[in-house]
Design a protein around this motif. Structure first.
Motif, PDB file in Angstrom:
ATOM      1  N   VAL A   1      -4.167   7.197  -1.082  1.00  0.00           N
ATOM      2  CA  VAL A   1      -3.976   5.928  -0.687  1.00  0.00           C
ATOM      3  C   VAL A   1      -4.130   4.939  -1.991  1.00  0.00           C
TER       4      VAL A   1
ATOM      5  N   ASN B   1      -5.917   2.210   9.077  1.00  0.00           N
ATOM      6  CA  ASN B   1      -6.707   1.480   8.364  1.00  0.00           C
ATOM      7  C   ASN B   1      -6.125   0.652   7.077  1.00  0.00           C
ATOM      8  N   VAL B   2      -5.052   1.501   6.883  1.00  0.00           N
ATOM      9  CA  VAL B   2      -4.258   0.806   5.727  1.00  0.00           C
ATOM     10  C   VAL B   2      -3.717  -0.725   6.223  1.00  0.00           C
TER      11      VAL B   2
ATOM     12  N   LYS C   1     -10.436  -4.333   1.063  1.00  0.00           N
ATOM     13  CA  LYS C   1     -10.530  -4.182   2.759  1.00  0.00           C
ATOM     14  C   LYS C   1     -10.282  -2.861   3.097  1.00  0.00           C
ATOM     15  N   PHE C   2      -9.819  -1.791   2.317  1.00  0.00           N
ATOM     16  CA  PHE C   2      -9.565  -0.701   2.868  1.00  0.00           C
ATOM     17  C   PHE C   2     -10.763   0.161   3.025  1.00  0.00           C
ATOM     18  N   GLU C   3     -10.803   0.967   4.000  1.00  0.00           N
ATOM     19  CA  GLU C   3     -12.084   1.963   4.338  1.00  0.00           C
ATOM     20  C   GLU C   3     -11.061   3.389   4.812  1.00  0.00           C
ATOM     21  N   TRP C   4     -11.649   4.456   4.412  1.00  0.00           N
ATOM     22  CA  TRP C   4     -11.253   5.606   4.875  1.00  0.00           C
ATOM     23  C   TRP C   4     -11.491   5.820   6.546  1.00  0.00           C
TER      24      TRP C   4
ATOM     25  N   VAL D   1      -3.737   0.916  -2.754  1.00  0.00           N
ATOM     26  CA  VAL D   1      -3.593  -0.499  -2.180  1.00  0.00           C
ATOM     27  C   VAL D   1      -3.605  -1.489  -3.178  1.00  0.00           C
TER      28      VAL D   1
ATOM     29  N   ALA E   1      -6.392  -3.184   6.456  1.00  0.00           N
ATOM     30  CA  ALA E   1      -6.688  -3.721   5.366  1.00  0.00           C
ATOM     31  C   ALA E   1      -5.694  -4.879   4.905  1.00  0.00           C
TER      32      ALA E   1
ATOM     33  N   ALA F   1       0.879  -1.111  -0.121  1.00  0.00           N
ATOM     34  CA  ALA F   1      -0.124   0.199  -0.126  1.00  0.00           C
ATOM     35  C   ALA F   1       0.961   1.155   0.090  1.00  0.00           C
TER      36      ALA F   1
END
Length: 257
Positions: free
Chosen positions: A101, A243-244, A110-113, A103, A247, A46
């Motif tokens: 970001v 969050n990264v 799977k990533f969410e802010w 990824v 993920a 990421a």
């Protein structure tokens, strides 16, 4: 994960201040190509980049799309950007910043802010009361009561000024409303019998940026202040980075299971 940010005077595709020419890719200070080179060589799971609010301006639409295409070609299915105010993460200044970001394919879903907004930042007076009164200044309580708002956006000093200050004239006027002399940075807190408008120390500015008090900055006052003033507030960086991390680790655990 790879975190890259640009020095203030490189600014990514941006020019700074009222004299902005917004040259984008034609700007010799544009470091996005170098950032992409590093990403291409390292190929982290990421990438997180940070830039100024102007990155979101309409004039940079094509530039943003080109950046997205280039990252997608490298295998980053998720490429997006988000404008955050540092105050949404408890930092005592507005400080709008864009976080970018990217990824890789296998982790992208799977990533969410991070949401932000659930932390009320303290006023400048409450945040700095102990530091401002560290040498026994008798006027510190009155100063605290007057400095009852969050700070203007911290900058690394005005471009025309040789030493450290809190920015150009407009910024210094905003600081003056909070009872802060923004024309220079102090070596230490006010004396017990100090009269007038106090200045901030590097440590005070660092706390406003969200740095822990034990964080060490290299060099003397001017260099140290510019490091602080140009920094990306740690609480915002931490929130996105967490969050990264979630993920890229959640996907790995799912695969094992």
């Amino acid at each position: 994960m790879c975190f890259l940010r640009f020095p203030k005077h490189s600014g990514g595709p941006l020019q700074w201040g009222k004299t902005s020419k917004q040259l984008g890719a034609a700007d010799e200070r544009d470091l996005f190509p170098e950032a992409l080179r590093v990403v291409d060589e390292v190929r982290p799971k990421a990438v997180m980049l940070e830039n100024v609010r102007g990155f979101m301006d309409a004039v940079f639409h094509d530039y943003r799309q080109k950046l997205k295409r280039q990252l997608k070609k490298m295998g980053y299915s998720f490429v997006d950007w988000h404008l955050y105010n540092a105050s949404d993460f408890g930092v005592s200044q507005l400080r709008p910043r864009v976080v970018i970001v990217a990824v890789r394919d296998e982790f992208a879903d799977k990533f969410e802010w991070p949401k932000g907004g659930d932390m009320q930042p303290p006023s400048v007076g409450n945040l700095l009361h102990d530091l401002m009164g560290a040498r026994g200044w008798t006027g510190v309580d009155q100063w605290r009561d007057g400095a009852d708002e969050i700070a203007p956006t911290i900058v690394g000093g005005s471009k025309k000024h040789g030493g450290p200050d809190l920015g150009p004239t407009r910024a210094r006027r905003a600081w003056e409303v909070l009872g802060v002399n923004g024309k220079s940075i102090a070596e230490e807190a006010p004396d017990p019998d100090f009269e007038g408008i106090p200045r901030l120390t590097v440590r005070m500015v660092a706390r406003i940026q969200g740095f822990p008090d034990d964080w060490q900055f290299a060099g003397r006052k001017t260099n140290a202040y510019r490091q602080v003033g140009n920094a990306f507030p740690p609480p915002v960086a931490e929130a996105v980075a967490r969050n990264v991390k979630a993920a890229i680790t959640a996907r790995r655990l799912y695969a094992v299971a």
